[in-house]
Design a protein around this motif. Structure first.
Motif, PDB file in Angstrom:
ATOM      1  N   UNK A  30      -1.000   5.603  -9.705  1.00 35.44           N
ATOM      2  CA  UNK A  30      -0.662   4.453 -10.542  1.00 35.44           C
ATOM      3  C   UNK A  30      -0.659   3.192  -9.699  1.00 35.44           C
ATOM      4  N   UNK A  31      -0.858   2.063 -10.336  1.00 37.78           N
ATOM      5  CA  UNK A  31      -0.868   0.772  -9.642  1.00 37.78           C
ATOM      6  C   UNK A  31       0.003  -0.211 -10.420  1.00 37.78           C
ATOM      7  N   UNK A  32       0.631  -1.107  -9.678  1.00 35.56           N
ATOM      8  CA  UNK A  32       1.309  -2.235 -10.317  1.00 35.56           C
ATOM      9  C   UNK A  32       0.566  -3.492  -9.892  1.00 35.56           C
TER      10      UNK A  32
ATOM     11  N   UNK B  91       0.905   1.462  -4.889  1.00 29.17           N
ATOM     12  CA  UNK B  91       0.243   0.233  -4.471  1.00 29.17           C
ATOM     13  C   UNK B  91       0.591  -0.906  -5.446  1.00 29.17           C
ATOM     14  N   UNK B  92       0.988  -2.046  -4.879  1.00 30.90           N
ATOM     15  CA  UNK B  92       1.325  -3.204  -5.719  1.00 30.90           C
ATOM     16  C   UNK B  92       0.331  -4.322  -5.400  1.00 30.90           C
ATOM     17  N   UNK B  93      -0.605  -4.529  -6.302  1.00 30.73           N
ATOM     18  CA  UNK B  93      -1.600  -5.590  -6.107  1.00 30.73           C
ATOM     19  C   UNK B  93      -0.905  -6.907  -6.472  1.00 30.73           C
ATOM     20  N   UNK B  94      -0.815  -7.796  -5.488  1.00 27.91           N
ATOM     21  CA  UNK B  94       0.000  -9.002  -5.689  1.00 27.91           C
ATOM     22  C   UNK B  94      -0.852 -10.247  -5.474  1.00 27.91           C
ATOM     23  N   UNK B  95      -0.873 -11.102  -6.477  1.00 30.35           N
ATOM     24  CA  UNK B  95      -1.620 -12.358  -6.316  1.00 30.35           C
ATOM     25  C   UNK B  95      -0.604 -13.414  -5.902  1.00 30.35           C
ATOM     26  N   UNK B  96      -0.770 -13.912  -4.681  1.00 37.63           N
ATOM     27  CA  UNK B  96       0.260 -14.785  -4.113  1.00 37.63           C
ATOM     28  C   UNK B  96      -0.410 -15.986  -3.447  1.00 37.63           C
TER      29      UNK B  96
END
Ligand code: M6R
Length: 604
Positions: free
Chosen positions: A462-464, A511-516
């Protein structure tokens, strides 16, 4: 959904029908079938699964037939199987159908009372039975079809063969798309333009309620009252080359890489030398007090970005809603509302119905679409076409970023005429917009970095995806892309909402895909990333070039060039598209035709 084709003329039809279906497979690939007229009668060959399964069967049955119909299916009524594959036959009638018959159960019971046996679970087969019953009663083919259409409720595009009429096809349309291509002593029938483009560019768009009777040298159209009507052909400009893979492994990858060109094509003709935006014939009426965006899927997410853009620039309230919700909830709409529909295909049934509903309520309608002359543009007051070219991969990519460019232009245009931005700010925004294709190129040149990252996560369950502000919809879009092509569960969340629930999901496996990116939300989003790190989550960060703080706290990092924050989504979306693409390709799923999906969702 479902794609239908037909041909009558002087050439052999089997290959023509097969090639046409290949171009329509994006509409469904649960089963495929072709029927053609032989001197001995109508022959049907069909198969479960993809169209390619049909090829060996067709090769075993060579035929010189020059009149036939074909179908590629996205299952609605009845599972994917040979029995449920189209064409369906009853007596003298063989037909293919795209749409849904709503009063199917009632009609099925009527047929049972007439001792008619159904050989499939589909709603389509009942249409064949009722036409056949009407023929048995001595009605002409036209009357038999017309009277059956009066019995059924729902949506349809139909192509019908009748035993005893060796070179003729009847067609009917209600809400599902159907076009007829005119050649020399031949006609091509299809659900969509690419299927006939190699053969003719003269296209007739059938209208709702139409019935067409087609023979190689003549065609007649009738309306719902069986009055003869005139339908004229239009010449379509379409670059067929763009509908090929062009050396890429998948259409999706090719379409991701086409994005700089799509943005350029969508934007360049609309920005004048003097720096004004001219969105074709669209003018924002002074009386418009609210914009209501309606769309589905990926187009809905572009609408969410559009809300940030238009509200920030033009200071008009913007509401964004799924078309399927809008149309059933008695929305508060009047002539001071601009309904802005977004649809790549211009055919999505829920969006089409929502636009019709909005028109009934007196709203002005503007559509953003990628398919010229598709149904939504045809019923809208104004249309802004994205010039992305045909999008074949079921997962939308280049259409999405082109929609963002169109929305941005609408925002700047509306702000300009409402006087909510200075000339200086407008010039800067347009300058930044014109630089987006080059920045996209730069990102695409680094795609191998994303491939390396993707390989590390192919076994994740799963992904966040998290982000804030105008990048929050990109988190949603990233999660949707991953779900639809890799079948891995993924959720998009506003980073600030994590602490209200989803943070419970975080452990060393997630895994946490983070747009920062470096914008107003940067510090707050960084705090959220610290929260993820503190709980052992793996951070895949998409950050602004040169941001070493994010480099320090992330497990994996991809950098995108700086731009105006409102334009960031056009850049941040590329790494999430590529991540989904590479993970799926590593997993070996069918990237261009993922299971259970279809490109154009023409059922509600
Ligand atoms: O043609 P449309 O833009 O109206 O299609 C809307 C959705 O069906 C579409 O975006 C769908 O969600 C895509 N498979 C997303 O990749």
């Amino acid at each position: 959904m479902c794609g239908i084709v037909g041909y009558t003329g002087n050439n052999k039809c089997i290959n023509l029908l097969y090639d046409g279906l290949e171009k329509l497979e994006y509409r469904g690939y649960d089963s495929a079938g072709i029927s053609f007229i032989e001197p001995s009668g109508i022959k049907t060959i069909k198969t479960q699964g993809k169209l390619s399964n049909l090829k060996p069967l067709l090769e075993k049955t060579p035929s010189g037939s020059s009149c036939g119909i074909g179908h590629t299916r996205w299952a609605t009524h009845g599972k994917p199987s040979v029995e449920n594959a189209h064409p369906h036959t009853s007596g003298k009638i063989t037909l293919v159908h795209n749409g849904i018959i709503e009063n199917y159960s009632e009609l099925k019971n009527q047929l049972a009372g007439m001792s008619r046996t159904l050989s499939s679970e589909t709603d389509t087969e009942i249409i064949a039975h009722f036409i056949d019953i009407n023929l048995e009663k001595g009605k002409t083919p036209l009357d038999a079809i017309h009277d059956t259409l009066n019995l059924i409720r729902g949506t349809w595009a139909l192509a019908i063969l009748i035993d005893g009429y060796p070179d003729q096809i009847w067609c009917a349309k209600n809400q599902s798309p159907l076009i007829i291509g005119a050649g020399e002593d031949e006609y091509f029938i299809a659900s969509d333009i690419p299927a006939i483009m190699p053969n003719t560019r003269n296209v007739i768009f059938m209208e709702d309620g139409d019935i067409a009777h087609i023979a190689p040298t003549e065609i007649s159209f009738y309306d719902i009252h069986l009055k003869t009507v005139r339908r004229v052909s239009q010449t379509i400009q379409w670059n067929g080359v763009t509908a090929e893979k062009g050396g890429y492994r998948h259409f999706m990858l090719k379409e991701i890489f086409e994005q700089p060109r799509c943005i350029l094509d969508t934007v360049s003709s609309r920005i004048s030398a003097s720096g004004n935006i001219t969105p074709e014939n669209f003018t924002l009426d002074e009386k418009i007090k609210k914009i209501h965006i309606i769309a589905c899927g990926t187009s809905y997410y572009s609408g969410l970005v559009g809300k940030y853009m238009i509200e920030e620039l033009a200071r008009i309230p913007v509401e964004v809603e799924f078309s399927s919700e809008f149309r059933y909830r008695n929305p508060i709409i009047d002539s001071s509302t601009l309904i802005l529909s977004i649809s790549q295909s211009g055919e999505t049934a829920d969006t089409l119905a929502a636009v019709k509903e909005a028109k009934k309520l007196g709203a002005q309608t503007l559509s953003i679409s990628n398919v010229i002359n598709s149904q939504i543009p045809r019923i809208s007051d104004y249309t802004l076409y994205t010039h992305a070219g045909p999008e074949i991969g079921v997962a939308s990519t280049k259409a999405f970023s082109s929609q963002l460019a169109a929305l941005f232009m609408i925002g700047v245009y509306a702000a300009d005429i409402r006087g909510t931005i200075t000339a200086e700010r407008k010039n800067q925004l347009l300058y930044d917009l014109k630089n987006i294709p080059a920045k996209m190129h730069h990102i695409l040149e680094q795609s191998s970095q994303i491939k390396v990252i993707a390989r590390r996560y192919i076994h994740s369950h799963g992904f966040l995806y998290i982000a804030r502000g105008m990048n929050y919809p990109i988190a949603l879009e990233g999660a949707l892309k991953l779900k639809e092509i890799s079948y891995i569960h993924a959720e998009g969340y506003p980073a600030g909402e994590m602490k209200h629930g989803p943070i419970a999901l975080i452990d060393e496996e997630l895994p946490v895909v983070s747009i920062v990116t470096r914008n107003n939300y940067y510090n707050k989003t960084m705090n959220n990333l610290e929260e993820v790190r503190a709980r052992g989550g793996k951070i895949i960060a998409i950050a602004t070039t040169g941001d070493m703080e994010t480099a320090d706290i992330s497990t994996d990092l991809f950098m995108v060039p700086e731009t105006d924050p409102l334009l960031e989504p056009l850049l941040t979306v590329i790494p999430v598209q590529l991540l989904a693409y590479f993970i799926s390709d590593f997993k070996g799923t069918d990237v261009d035709q993922p299971r259970n999906l279809a490109k154009s969702v023409t059922v509600e």
